[in-house]
Structures are given as C-alpha cells and as structure tokens.
Design an enzyme around this catalytic site. Structure first.
Site, PDB file in Angstrom:
ATOM      1  N   TRP A 403       0.821  -1.215   0.000  1.00 55.74           N
ATOM      2  CA  TRP A 403       0.000   0.000   0.000  1.00 55.74           C
ATOM      3  C   TRP A 403       0.853   1.263   0.000  1.00 55.74           C
ATOM      4  O   TRP A 403       0.367   2.335  -0.352  1.00 55.74           O
ATOM      5  CB  TRP A 403      -0.941  -0.004   1.198  1.00 55.74           C
ATOM      6  N   TRP A 406       2.251   0.984  -4.380  1.00 54.83           N
ATOM      7  CA  TRP A 406       1.546   0.743  -5.642  1.00 54.83           C
ATOM      8  C   TRP A 406       0.820   1.992  -6.142  1.00 54.83           C
ATOM      9  O   TRP A 406       0.612   2.153  -7.341  1.00 54.83           O
ATOM     10  CB  TRP A 406       0.572  -0.432  -5.494  1.00 54.83           C
ATOM     11  N   ASN A 407       0.431   2.900  -5.267  1.00 58.26           N
ATOM     12  CA  ASN A 407      -0.280   4.120  -5.667  1.00 58.26           C
ATOM     13  C   ASN A 407       0.361   5.291  -4.938  1.00 58.26           C
ATOM     14  O   ASN A 407      -0.100   5.719  -3.879  1.00 58.26           O
ATOM     15  CB  ASN A 407      -1.760   4.001  -5.322  1.00 58.26           C
ATOM     16  N   PRO A 409       0.610   8.642  -5.616  1.00 60.03           N
ATOM     17  CA  PRO A 409      -0.147   9.880  -5.367  1.00 60.03           C
ATOM     18  C   PRO A 409      -1.045   9.792  -4.144  1.00 60.03           C
ATOM     19  O   PRO A 409      -1.082  10.717  -3.324  1.00 60.03           O
ATOM     20  CB  PRO A 409      -0.956  10.059  -6.658  1.00 60.03           C
ATOM     21  N   VAL A 410      -1.768   8.679  -3.981  1.00 62.66           N
ATOM     22  CA  VAL A 410      -2.635   8.525  -2.809  1.00 62.66           C
ATOM     23  C   VAL A 410      -1.800   8.349  -1.547  1.00 62.66           C
ATOM     24  O   VAL A 410      -2.122   8.926  -0.490  1.00 62.66           O
ATOM     25  CB  VAL A 410      -3.587   7.333  -3.009  1.00 62.66           C
ATOM     26  N   HIS A 411      -0.732   7.554  -1.619  1.00 60.25           N
ATOM     27  CA  HIS A 411       0.111   7.356  -0.444  1.00 60.25           C
ATOM     28  C   HIS A 411       0.740   8.671   0.013  1.00 60.25           C
ATOM     29  O   HIS A 411       0.765   8.972   1.213  1.00 60.25           O
ATOM     30  CB  HIS A 411       1.208   6.345  -0.760  1.00 60.25           C
ATOM     31  N   TYR A 419      -1.842  11.352   7.859  1.00 67.38           N
ATOM     32  CA  TYR A 419      -1.065  10.605   8.849  1.00 67.38           C
ATOM     33  C   TYR A 419      -0.236  11.543   9.738  1.00 67.38           C
ATOM     34  O   TYR A 419      -0.336  11.496  10.975  1.00 67.38           O
ATOM     35  CB  TYR A 419      -0.146   9.618   8.126  1.00 67.38           C
ATOM     36  N   HIS A 444     -13.209   3.718  -1.321  1.00 67.19           N
ATOM     37  CA  HIS A 444     -13.355   2.503  -2.118  1.00 67.19           C
ATOM     38  C   HIS A 444     -14.823   2.085  -2.184  1.00 67.19           C
ATOM     39  O   HIS A 444     -15.325   1.727  -3.264  1.00 67.19           O
ATOM     40  CB  HIS A 444     -12.512   1.371  -1.530  1.00 67.19           C
TER      41      HIS A 444
END
Length: 524
Positions: A403, A406-407, A409-411, A419, A444
């Site tokens: 997590w 893989w993405n 921009p979202v992370h 966070y 989601h």
C-alpha cells in the site's frame, strides 16, 4: 634454565614426517609476537595473531590441494542442496520460464473453452454506447455532473481569497470549506440515486472524479492554510528581515550580476497569496498529483515521441480491458449468481477461481494504463516533472509495503495530509494508520456503491480487512522469509478482487431486478 626464559618459534627439523610438514605449512601463516610481559618469574609469553580472511582461504586451498592428491581421488566436499535456504542459490530463471509457459498454456485453454461455449462476444459498438452513455438517453447527466464539479472548486478558491485578505475570518472560512467538501461528496450520491439516465460507466466516472477532486481540494485548503499561518507569524518581523536582506545590501558591479541571477530565480517562484487564481487551481486539478504546491517541478519541453507512445498505450489498453471484460469476465460473473445465491461453496469457489485470471489480467492492464500511460501523458502535456506514480509494489514482502508503493499519489497524500497531522495532534502511529485505512475504505466503497446504487459494505470491509492481513503478511515474512510474505500479497490481490466483484454483482441483481431474475439463471 632458571629465572628468565624466552619462548622461541619452533624450527623445522629433518625428522618431520610428511603429515608434520603439512601442519607446519599451515602454521607458517601464523605470526608470533615476542612481546615481553611480566608474569611471576616469566618475562615473556608467545602471543598468536588471528588469521586473516585471505590467509584462511589460502589454508582451505591448501587443504583442497592435499585432498586432491589422495590416491582414492575424492569427489565429495561439504555443500548444501540447491533448494536449501543455506545454499545461497537464487537463480530460478528456468522455473520462471516454465511457470510463464504453463500459465500461457492454461490461458490458451481457457480462451478456447470460452470461444467454444460463448462464441465471440467482443463488440466495440457496445463500448461506445457504454462510454458515451447513448443507451441511457440524450440528457447525458454524467457529463452535466462532471461540469458541475467546477462550482465547488471555484467556491473553494473564492473562500481562500477571502481568507487571504481577512475579509472572511479563519473560523467561518474553515467551516465553509468543510461544508463545501461534504456537499461535494454528497452530490453524486443524491444525483445518481434520484436521477435516471446514468449509465454505469458514466456514474463510475462521476464518482471517481468527485473523489479525486475531494482529495485535491483538501490538499489545496490545507496547504494554503499552512502558508497563511506562516505569513501571519512572520508578519511582525518582516521589516527587520528586509533590512538585513542580502539583496538590499550595496554591491559593486562585479557582484551585482550574480545577485540579479538569484533575484530573478526568486521572482519566478510563486508566493502566497499570488497563487490564488483560476489558472493555478485548474492546473492543479488537471495535474497527475493529489498534493498541492505553490511551485511544482516543471520540465522544459514536451517529448513528442514519448507523448505519442503514451497515447497509443492508453487507446489500445482501454480496448484490451473492454475485450477481456466482455469476453471473459461478464460470463463468469453471470454464472456465479446461482452458486452465490444457493451458497454452494464448491461451485462458487470454482467460479471464483475461473474469474480470478481474467480479472487479474484486466487489473494489471488498468494499473499500467492509469499509473504509467495516462499519468505520464498528463504530466508530459502539463510539463509536470515528478513522475513517481508507483514503486516496485510487485516485490512487496507484506501488505504495508504494497500500500506504500503501488499508488504513490494517494500514499503521498495520505502521509502528508492525514497521517502526519494526526500524529502531530498527539495520537499514536497505530491510530493514524487506522484513520488512513478508514478514509481509504470509505472512498473505495463510495466509488463502487454509488454507481451501482447498491449501498453495501463489502469494499469497505475489504479495505479494513487489510489491517489484520497486514499482521498476517508480516508474520509470514518474519517466520517463513520474504518470499512467503510476497506470496500472501499476490494471493490477496488475485483472489480478493474477484470475490468482491461476485458479491457486488449478486447484490446488484437482487436489489434492482428482484429474486425472480435468479430463476432465469437457474439453467446455467
């Protein structure tokens, strides 16, 4: 000898046997120090120096040479089997080729079986109807809703301009931002649920765009708040800083040239509140990132060949995804309806495994098209230089690493705007991680339930289930090695998605067409 005695290295004698000669050759590399040390009546002791790695290798080579000179011609030596972890062997290229060939043969068999059973189901005309929504009427509500998204974006900009000049107080201004963002999320829910004429593809595009816009405006508001807070803290000291500024000091002609270069560079940087304009906001909305900055890194030119390749990949990739969905996924999903309704575990598992391969192929194509082709295309058109859209998630040894990679921009958005602020408020890292997963699970579910008009919690539970799955993957990584942790990651991706699709399809049919429709599929 009485009193003092000196220990000397032993000399070679003619009476040494062949075995003793070998032992002496080994001891030849050992160095002795004649360093005196007072110990009772004895003056010196013989000290031995540790063998170096190079010398140890020489000793082993000497032993091998002696062993080879044996009359029985020995052929054995200490070594582990290649499949043992202690062997250090890691070249399994042949097995990779074998697995790829076996997977290709299985895929070809499924392809032939599908053609024999269903014929050719690929119909590009239906793709046009699905994308444009022509099968849902001439009003095109999806397009209208996409254009309406500009309204909350402009309202956000106007609120920020009012906050920057103190026309709007900080408290009411932040309340206005919260209301604007909440309404932004609710608009697709209400419009798609009440208004008829939304195609599935159009409703999915609306839900996706509004979710992305929500995250972008969140970042836009928070970054401008940081700039506004810093500006107000430094307002009382601005005159003093200006009086000691290097650019205000007198300079000679030789030094003025470099100073002008630095000043020109600083003048190109946008400062708050000069960034509050429509051009800057629309650039951020179109840019392939969720995190707002006043000065994004830019490229100097557009690479035409690179841009052409990305356009071709997007066009062809979309066709491949539609073909896989139409030819393979739709029949498998329909055939899973009755086993799920009757809770036939055996048949449902067989349909799940049958759906897993085409679904995973479509997901991999989607990843490449979205995160590589499309985002690079937009970045190239907008001169956006940060192309770190993904990392090597395929090598992730646990769910946490997947997590995070893989993405990107979202992370990056989750770490920067959720966070870290939660941790800075005094909460623990575990609490912050749970909040991040909760927000991710909500969106989601939002992007699945809203287009289907089926408000379930399967996607939400699937995302929240990543937390215990994270502990499992780390346990497997710690106790059975990184390879097993990577297997857990891949298994969750291959099996989790088709299970979620089958569950939503079952609930969608039952909700919108009634249980009577299940009888039509009873012959499958």
């Amino acid at each position: 000898m009485s009193g003092e005695a000196e220990l000397k290295p032993r000399r070679r004698t003619h009476s040494d046997t062949e075995e003793n000669k070998t032992e002496l050759k080994v001891k030849k590399g050992t160095q002795f120090l004649d360093k005196p040390k007072m110990l009772g009546d004895h003056e010196g002791l013989r000290l031995r120096r540790t063998q170096s790695v190079t010398r140890a290798e020489e000793i082993q080579a000497e032993e091998k040479k002696i062993r080879r000179s044996q009359p029985d011609k020995p052929c054995h030596r200490p070594r582990d089997s290649l499949f043992s972890w202690t062997s250090g062997f890691d070249n399994f290229t042949g097995f990779v080729n074998w697995g790829f060939l076996l997977l290709s043969m299985g895929g070809i068999r499924l392809l032939l079986e599908n053609f024999i059973k269903y014929g050719i189901r690929v119909d590009p005309i239906q793709w046009i109807y699905i994308i444009t929504g022509q099968d849902s009427g001439a009003e095109h509500p999806s397009l209208i809703l996409l254009l309406y998204a500009l309204v909350p974006a402009v309202l956000c900009l106007l609120t920020e301009k009012g906050l920057s000049v103190d026309i709007i107080p900080n408290g009411p201004g932040m309340i206005a931002h919260v209301i604007n963002l909440v309404v932004l999320v609710l608009i697709p829910i209400v419009a798609i649920h009440i208004k008829d004429g939304f195609s599935l593809m159009g409703a999915s595009a609306v839900s996706m765009f509004y979710s992305v816009l929500f995250l972008k405006l969140w970042s836009y508001v928070q970054v401008n708040m940081w700039c506004r807070t810093q500006q107000r803290h430094s307002k009382n000291h601005s005159l003093r800083r200006q009086s000691f500024s290097y650019t205000n000091l007198p300079k000679d002609d030789k030094g003025s040239a470099s100073t002008h270069d630095e000043t020109d560079h600083e003048q190109h940087l946008v400062q708050y509140p000069d960034n509050l304009n429509l051009k800057d906001l629309f650039y951020f909305i179109l840019a392939p990132t969720l995190c707002y900055e006043l000065n994004f890194p830019r490229t100097s030119r557009i690479r035409k060949r690179f841009l052409f390749k990305r356009i071709v990949e997007v066009v062809l990739g979309i066709q491949i995804i539609f073909a896989v969905m139409q030819q393979y996924m739709v029949p498998s999903v329909k055939n899973s309806l009755i086993p799920f309704s009757n809770m036939d575990i055996t048949k449902a598992s067989e349909r799940l495994l049958k759906l897993a391969i085409p679904n995973h192929l479509a997901w991999l194509c989607m990843f490449y098209i979205v995160f590589h082709s499309f985002m690079n295309l937009m970045g190239e058109l907008l001169h956006f230089a940060d192309r770190n859209f993904y990392c090597d998630w395929w090598n992730a040894n646990n769910i946490d690493t997947f997590w995070r990679t893989w993405n990107m921009p979202v992370h990056r958005w989750a770490v920067r705007h959720l966070y870290i602020p939660v941790v800075e408020m005094g909460y623990g890292k575990m609490t912050a991680s749970v909040i991040v997963f909760f927000i991710s699970a909500f969106f989601h579910e939002y992007m699945v339930s809203v287009p289907l008009k089926t408000f379930k919690i399967w996607a939400f539970m699937g995302m929240m289930g990543q937390i215990p799955l994270s502990f499992l993957s780390r346990y497997m990584e710690k106790n059975f090695g990184p390879r097993m942790g990577n297997v857990v990651v891949w298994a969750s991706l291959i099996l989790g998605q088709p299970l979620c699709i089958m569950m939503y399809y079952h609930d969608y049919v039952v909700t919108h067409y009634g249980k009577a429709l299940l009888e039509d599929y009873s012959h499958v």
